[in-house]
Scaffold this motif. Structure first.
Motif, PDB file in Angstrom:
ATOM      1  N   LEU A 143      -7.087  14.620   6.956  1.00  0.00           N
ATOM      2  CA  LEU A 143      -8.452  13.955   6.982  1.00  0.00           C
ATOM      3  C   LEU A 143      -9.318  14.615   8.076  1.00  0.00           C
ATOM      4  CD1 LEU A 143      -8.521  10.320   6.849  1.00  0.00           C
ATOM      5  CD2 LEU A 143      -9.272  11.848   5.103  1.00  0.00           C
ATOM      6  N   TRP A 144      -8.511  15.263   9.446  1.00  0.00           N
ATOM      7  CA  TRP A 144      -9.102  15.964  10.220  1.00  0.00           C
ATOM      8  C   TRP A 144      -9.801  17.327   9.857  1.00  0.00           C
ATOM      9  CZ3 TRP A 144      -9.714  13.167  14.881  1.00  0.00           C
ATOM     10  CH2 TRP A 144      -8.858  12.346  15.162  1.00  0.00           C
ATOM     11  N   ASP A 185      -3.517  -2.944  11.126  1.00  0.00           N
ATOM     12  CA  ASP A 185      -4.080  -1.567  10.902  1.00  0.00           C
ATOM     13  C   ASP A 185      -4.469  -1.149   9.661  1.00  0.00           C
ATOM     14  OD1 ASP A 185      -1.922  -0.870   9.458  1.00  0.00           O
ATOM     15  OD2 ASP A 185      -1.181   0.479  11.029  1.00  0.00           O
ATOM     16  N   ILE A 186      -5.380  -0.469   9.435  1.00  0.00           N
ATOM     17  CA  ILE A 186      -6.019  -0.091   7.918  1.00  0.00           C
ATOM     18  C   ILE A 186      -5.226   0.321   6.862  1.00  0.00           C
ATOM     19  CG2 ILE A 186      -8.085   1.537   7.022  1.00  0.00           C
ATOM     20  CD1 ILE A 186      -9.460   1.168   9.701  1.00  0.00           C
ATOM     21  N   ILE A 187      -4.027   1.115   7.573  1.00  0.00           N
ATOM     22  CA  ILE A 187      -3.056   1.611   6.454  1.00  0.00           C
ATOM     23  C   ILE A 187      -2.596   0.557   5.692  1.00  0.00           C
ATOM     24  CG2 ILE A 187      -0.824   2.742   6.380  1.00  0.00           C
ATOM     25  CD1 ILE A 187      -2.871   4.737   6.782  1.00  0.00           C
ATOM     26  N   SER A 188      -2.376  -0.772   6.440  1.00  0.00           N
ATOM     27  CA  SER A 188      -1.524  -1.893   5.942  1.00  0.00           C
ATOM     28  C   SER A 188      -2.505  -2.808   5.302  1.00  0.00           C
ATOM     29  CB  SER A 188      -0.760  -2.523   7.018  1.00  0.00           C
ATOM     30  OG  SER A 188      -0.444  -1.864   8.102  1.00  0.00           O
ATOM     31  N   LEU A 236      -9.340   5.421  10.888  1.00  0.00           N
ATOM     32  CA  LEU A 236      -7.969   5.320  10.459  1.00  0.00           C
ATOM     33  C   LEU A 236      -6.703   5.158  11.284  1.00  0.00           C
ATOM     34  CD1 LEU A 236      -6.634   5.239   7.586  1.00  0.00           C
ATOM     35  CD2 LEU A 236      -6.228   7.476   7.912  1.00  0.00           C
ATOM     36  N   GLU A 237      -6.769   5.612  12.441  1.00  0.00           N
ATOM     37  CA  GLU A 237      -5.387   5.617  13.421  1.00  0.00           C
ATOM     38  C   GLU A 237      -5.788   4.651  14.497  1.00  0.00           C
ATOM     39  OE1 GLU A 237      -4.473   9.651  14.740  1.00  0.00           O
ATOM     40  OE2 GLU A 237      -4.301  10.201  12.957  1.00  0.00           O
ATOM     41  N   THR A 238      -7.157   4.137  14.849  1.00  0.00           N
ATOM     42  CA  THR A 238      -7.366   3.406  15.949  1.00  0.00           C
ATOM     43  C   THR A 238      -7.865   1.982  15.657  1.00  0.00           C
ATOM     44  OG1 THR A 238      -9.578   4.398  16.161  1.00  0.00           O
ATOM     45  CG2 THR A 238      -7.760   5.143  17.719  1.00  0.00           C
ATOM     46  N   LYS A 275      -0.278   9.757  16.774  1.00  0.00           N
ATOM     47  CA  LYS A 275      -1.145   8.993  16.197  1.00  0.00           C
ATOM     48  C   LYS A 275      -2.225   8.535  17.459  1.00  0.00           C
ATOM     49  CE  LYS A 275      -1.723   4.650  13.716  1.00  0.00           C
ATOM     50  NZ  LYS A 275      -0.900   3.313  13.371  1.00  0.00           N
ATOM     51  N   ASN A 287      -3.385   5.150   0.854  1.00  0.00           N
ATOM     52  CA  ASN A 287      -4.180   5.626   1.829  1.00  0.00           C
ATOM     53  C   ASN A 287      -4.169   6.959   1.919  1.00  0.00           C
ATOM     54  OD1 ASN A 287      -4.585   3.006   3.152  1.00  0.00           O
ATOM     55  ND2 ASN A 287      -2.557   2.744   3.545  1.00  0.00           N
ATOM     56  N   PRO A 288      -5.081   7.533   2.525  1.00  0.00           N
ATOM     57  CA  PRO A 288      -5.061   9.109   2.734  1.00  0.00           C
ATOM     58  C   PRO A 288      -4.198   9.355   3.675  1.00  0.00           C
ATOM     59  CG  PRO A 288      -6.994   8.284   3.497  1.00  0.00           C
ATOM     60  CD  PRO A 288      -6.359   7.079   2.834  1.00  0.00           C
ATOM     61  N   GLN A 318     -12.243   0.907   2.918  1.00  0.00           N
ATOM     62  CA  GLN A 318     -12.013   2.275   2.274  1.00  0.00           C
ATOM     63  C   GLN A 318     -12.954   3.482   2.870  1.00  0.00           C
ATOM     64  OE1 GLN A 318     -11.975   1.459  -1.662  1.00  0.00           O
ATOM     65  NE2 GLN A 318     -11.866   3.553  -2.511  1.00  0.00           N
ATOM     66  N   LYS A 332     -11.262   4.570   6.280  1.00  0.00           N
ATOM     67  CA  LYS A 332     -10.098   5.358   5.813  1.00  0.00           C
ATOM     68  C   LYS A 332     -10.641   6.797   5.570  1.00  0.00           C
ATOM     69  CE  LYS A 332      -7.094   2.571   3.763  1.00  0.00           C
ATOM     70  NZ  LYS A 332      -6.643   1.718   2.320  1.00  0.00           N
ATOM     71  N   THR A 333     -11.853   6.989   5.464  1.00  0.00           N
ATOM     72  CA  THR A 333     -12.210   8.576   5.477  1.00  0.00           C
ATOM     73  C   THR A 333     -12.368   9.293   6.816  1.00  0.00           C
ATOM     74  OG1 THR A 333     -14.731   8.012   5.525  1.00  0.00           O
ATOM     75  CG2 THR A 333     -13.408   8.078   3.239  1.00  0.00           C
ATOM     76  N   ASP A 334     -12.381   8.384   7.824  1.00  0.00           N
ATOM     77  CA  ASP A 334     -12.695   8.707   9.391  1.00  0.00           C
ATOM     78  C   ASP A 334     -11.210   8.764   9.863  1.00  0.00           C
ATOM     79  OD1 ASP A 334     -13.161   9.160  11.803  1.00  0.00           O
ATOM     80  OD2 ASP A 334     -14.815   7.987  12.022  1.00  0.00           O
ATOM     81  N   PRO A 335     -10.658   9.917  10.169  1.00  0.00           N
ATOM     82  CA  PRO A 335      -9.416  10.035  10.661  1.00  0.00           C
ATOM     83  C   PRO A 335      -9.147   9.124  12.011  1.00  0.00           C
ATOM     84  CG  PRO A 335     -10.592  12.147  10.894  1.00  0.00           C
ATOM     85  CD  PRO A 335     -11.165  11.224  10.042  1.00  0.00           C
ATOM     86  N   ARG A 336     -10.474   9.216  12.735  1.00  0.00           N
ATOM     87  CA  ARG A 336     -10.305   8.653  14.223  1.00  0.00           C
ATOM     88  C   ARG A 336     -10.205   7.142  13.889  1.00  0.00           C
ATOM     89  NH1 ARG A 336     -13.811  11.906  17.316  1.00  0.00           N
ATOM     90  NH2 ARG A 336     -15.106  11.864  15.286  1.00  0.00           N
ATOM     91  N   ASN A 380       0.861  -1.164   0.040  1.00  0.00           N
ATOM     92  CA  ASN A 380      -0.085  -0.047   0.037  1.00  0.00           C
ATOM     93  C   ASN A 380       0.908   1.279   0.003  1.00  0.00           C
ATOM     94  OD1 ASN A 380      -2.131  -1.821   0.233  1.00  0.00           O
ATOM     95  ND2 ASN A 380      -2.661  -1.256   2.419  1.00  0.00           N
TER      96      ASN A 380
END
Lengths: 482, 352
Positions: A155-156, B64-67, B42-44, A470, A149-150, B33, B36-40, A69
């Protein structure tokens, strides 16, 4: 000759014929049959070769080809594994559909690289030929997924809170001042999770230096995220501590009496007097804390009477639950035996002190931490005043230290990302690392020059408060006395 | 930072072959996908995917979602809920970080169990273990895809049972949107120190809480999922496995004034499966049959394109035949000529 013989023999066997050897010999010796058999074998070989080619193509199409990714706006590079090419006997390999993605493919090195401009799941097309396919053969296609990935930082959102709303509060607030020989800077910022939702800062702080007797009082509070008016709970908790000192404690001269006892102790070293002074000090602070608790209760009752419709949550047993907030308080004065620091704490916000030589750090309160997130306690809870497991008296502390380099009060918005767990608050090296971080030893190289003029140090602290961590986007409040 | 672990425990029995599995595959990709639009989130949020048929397997380890990279879903024979749950509990034990003074633990994990059928094994031991060790530590949402699932059994695992009534494309899309919303709501509520588990509103007509008052469908340990008939076959040419799937239809007929329903199975499709099919299929011998008279339609071989995918050797192996004169059974190696059969005969079916 032999080939022809073998072939015809096999054919006859398949057809379940009785084999006449002399006839078989005659057939095998005949040139026309030899030629025909050769033609059959050639055709068979051709069919087999084509079969192999088709199988190779199918096999590769079924193979799971994965590319790592990428992230939007971050340089991407991936080199395809050559063992895959060898395994499937691939003789030409190219990629298509890259232009829109901002990528290019270098056939020589097998590297896919570029700068992804958008985020999302995309398909790229592998164009390939396998061994056995002619040079003019059409390229076979296989689709694979590629994920960009964005950038989480983009995004915040930052949505302003509703200024018309009940108990609206400024999103960010900071001060700087002198406290006798020391300086204080405090900054409190609305967390990214609140910015993202357009909700309010729940943290608050208040401080005052009383010139007439040189005491300073600092209070920091964190409103519970789940309580709808906690932003007001934290504000009232802090302000009421200060006003009780101002209106009750200082006029009654109670602190002067305690100071006199401490002076006596500094000369006589009589431990009984010290203990007495400590008990008296705790009683004084207790009254301030109880006052703050009562004031929030009053406000809760009043708010309920005026806006009953807002108190609509299930499973609540008293109105002050809507105002849940933690509270840490520090009252500090330089006396003959050194700095006297009185503390109180309920909830999960730490008070820490680092000595003048920066060789020893101490946590001045203990934290209410539950097994799961959200297991903390609040100043609004009547139960904290008569808990057997966590006696109220243990929440108070008197600490005497000749001098110190930094004294910190912070909410979990700072403590979570910077100390991570409770155990680290007991470690001197973690507090020293924290000071280094404050002075600029961090990813962004943003720090505070503690020798700078107060307004400048305050601005630097405000800047430092925006650090990225993060998963840690709670409100942040940090008070530094130095 | 605390992680919010989300586990997908997905039934990949043969009845899921074809559209359902690709809907789930796309659905999971869409969830990721969307998150991934929700920053919270995406990180947790951390995701893991476990699939089960006769056997269970971790398709995507907790990450995590990123990988996250969209996986290809396999299918297998059987619906061994017991093994699926067992594997889930193994993964939970292995991955869950508990809060101590030295480390920040995870938020309460959320498990989404998707199933379209009745367990083909005895799941009671695994269910008891779940009840005593995990029911309080993890939040489980059971989702019945279509009408096949056994609400009685699911109810022993959780109070949250959702029924996806329609299983067409738009219903699936709506459903996976609901799953993403529930995860987002959860990742928000953990931030706010709430209880940490809130499902999104069931706003769709295709989703409803399941009625658990219906009786269990018998306590047999070897059950068969009756909504589909799936027949496993081998390709004569490529020796690869393929599945032929038939969906149950009840045909109403009127015979001398008496209303009758005739059960039959209509061809749904034929699908090539890869080697994971054997890996995920239970290896116990089963003797389940269906009469070919009940099956409507015959596919071509999805592996080599042979015109007839439905030939039966005397060893009971089903395989494809083309226009060759002599056919070799890819199962037992027997060679022989085929003629067209007349009348119905019984063939082995899988457990679905």
């Amino acid at each position: 000759m032999n080939t022809t013989n073998d072939y015809i023999k096999k054919l006859l066997e398949t057809k379940k014929k009785v084999i006449n050897n002399s006839l078989l010999h005659e057939f095998s010796s005949d040139e026309t049959y030899q030629e025909k058999v050769q033609t059959i074998i050639d055709i068979q070989n051709e069919i087999m070769a084509n079969w192999e080619v088709r199988s190779r193509i199918i096999e590769f199409k079924n193979e799971s080809v994965r590319v790592p990714n990428g992230t939007q706006n971050i340089e991407y590079s991936h080199t395809f594994d050559t063992s895959l090419i060898q395994k499937h006997q691939i003789i030409s390999f190219d990629l298509d559909g890259l232009d829109e993605l901002g990528l290019t493919f270098d056939k020589e090195t097998g590297t896919l690289a570029g700068m992804p401009e958008t985020s999302g799941n995309f398909k790229i097309k592998i164009l390939f030929n396998v061994k056995g396919e002619g040079e003019s053969a059409e390229q076979n296609e296989k689709l694979i997924d590629i994920v960009f990935n964005p950038d989480p930082k983009l995004l915040w959102k930052n949505i302003p809170s509703d200024t018309e709303a009940i108990f609206w509060k400024e999103e960010n607030s900071s001060i700087s001042d002198t406290l006798g020989e020391k300086s204080i800077i405090i900054s409190s910022k609305r967390g990214r999770s609140h910015q993202n939702d357009g909700t309010f800062r729940d943290d608050d702080f208040a401080y005052k230096h009383f010139d007439e007797n040189d005491w300073s009082v600092i209070a920091v509070s964190d409103g519970a995220g789940s309580a709808s008016f906690s932003r007001e709970g934290s504000k009232v908790a802090c302000n009421e501590i200060i006003s009780y000192f101002e209106n009750e404690i200082l006029p009654s001269k109670e602190l002067d009496a305690i100071e006199a006892q401490l002076d006596e102790f500094s000369e006589t070293k009589n431990e009984t007097i010290l203990t007495e002074a400590e008990n008296e000090a705790k009683k004084v602070l207790y009254k301030a804390v109880l006052h703050a608790h009562n004031k929030i209760n009053e406000l809760a009752q009043q708010t309920f009477e005026e806006n009953e419709a807002l108190f609509n949550r299930k499973n609540t047993s008293y109105n002050a639950e809507y105002f849940h907030a933690t509270l840490i308080v520090t009252a500090i004065k330089k006396t003959k035996i050194g700095y006297v620091i009185l503390t109180f704490g309920v909830g999960d916000c730490p008070i820490g002190i680092v000595n003048k030589d920066k060789t020893e750090a101490r946590l001045l309160n203990w934290l209410d931490v539950g097994e799961f997130g959200g297991g903390t306690r609040f100043i609004t809870q009547p139960s904290i005043f008569h808990s057997k497991e966590r006696p109220m008296v243990s929440r108070f502390n008197m600490h005497i230290q000749e001098d110190f380099s930094h004294l910190f009060l912070m909410t979990d918005g700072i403590y979570d990302p910077k100390f991570e767990v409770e155990a680290n608050l007991e470690k001197t090296e973690k507090w020293l690392e924290f000071i280094d971080d404050l002075e600029g030893k961090n990813e962004d190289k943003i720090g505070i020059d503690f020798s700078a003029e107060l307004p400048e140090a305050e601005a630097q602290l405000n800047n430092w408060m925006d650090f990225w961590s993060k998963g840690n986007h709670d409100d942040r409040t940090l008070a530094i006395i130095y | 930072m605390r992680r919010l672990p989300i586990y997908f425990l997905i039934d990949v029995s043969e009845s899921m072959v074809g559209d359902p599995i690709s809907e789930v595959q796309d659905g999971i990709a869409n969830i990721i996908q969307e998150l991934k639009t929700d920053p919270r989130a995406l990180e947790t949020v951390f995701i893991s995917i476990i699939v089960f048929a006769g056997e269970a397997k971790t398709l995507v380890p907790l990450q995590d979602i990123i990988s996250f990279y969209p996986p290809k879903f396999p299918v297998g024979s059987g619906t061994s809920l017991g093994k699926g749950l067992g594997h889930l509990m193994f993964e939970l034990r292995k991955n869950l970080v508990k809060t101590t003074a030295e480390q920040k633990g995870d938020w309460k994990p959320i498990v989404f169990l998707f199933t379209d059928g009745v367990p083909t094994d005895d799941s009671s031991t695994a269910i008891r273990e779940w009840q005593s060790n995990w029911k309080k530590t993890a939040n489980l949402v059971a989702v019945s895809l279509g009408d096949g699932a056994d609400a009685h059994i699911l109810n022993q695992l959780t109070e949250n049972i959702i029924h996806l009534k329609n299983t067409d494309h738009s219903a699936y899309k709506e459903f996976f949107k609901w799953v993403s919303d529930s995860i987002k709501t959860s990742s928000e509520s953990v931030e706010n120190n709430k209880s940490g588990f809130e499902l999104a509103n069931l706003a769709s007509a295709n989703l409803e809480e399941m009625d658990v008052t219906k009786d269990s469908r018998g306590e047999n340990t070897h059950k068969v999922d009756d909504n589909f008939v799936v027949i496993s076959a081998l390709c004569q040419n490529t020796r690869k496995n393929y599945l032929m799937k038939y969906k149950k239809v009840i045909k109403q007929s009127n015979f001398a004034g008496i209303e009758l329903g005739t059960k039959s199975y209509r061809l749904n499709g034929a699908y090539q499966v890869d080697d994971t099919y054997k890996e995920l299929s239970g290896n116990e011998e089963i003797k389940l049959t269906v009469n070919t008279d009940e099956l409507i339609g015959a596919p071509t071989c999805p592996c080599c394109g042979n015109q007839i995918a439905f030939a039966v050797c005397q060893c009971n192996q089903i395989h494809c035949i083309g226009d060759e004169e002599v056919t070799t059974c890819p199962g037992c190696g027997n060679r022989g000529k085929y003629g067209a059969g007349t009348g119905g005969f019984d063939v082995n079916r899988t457990r679905g």
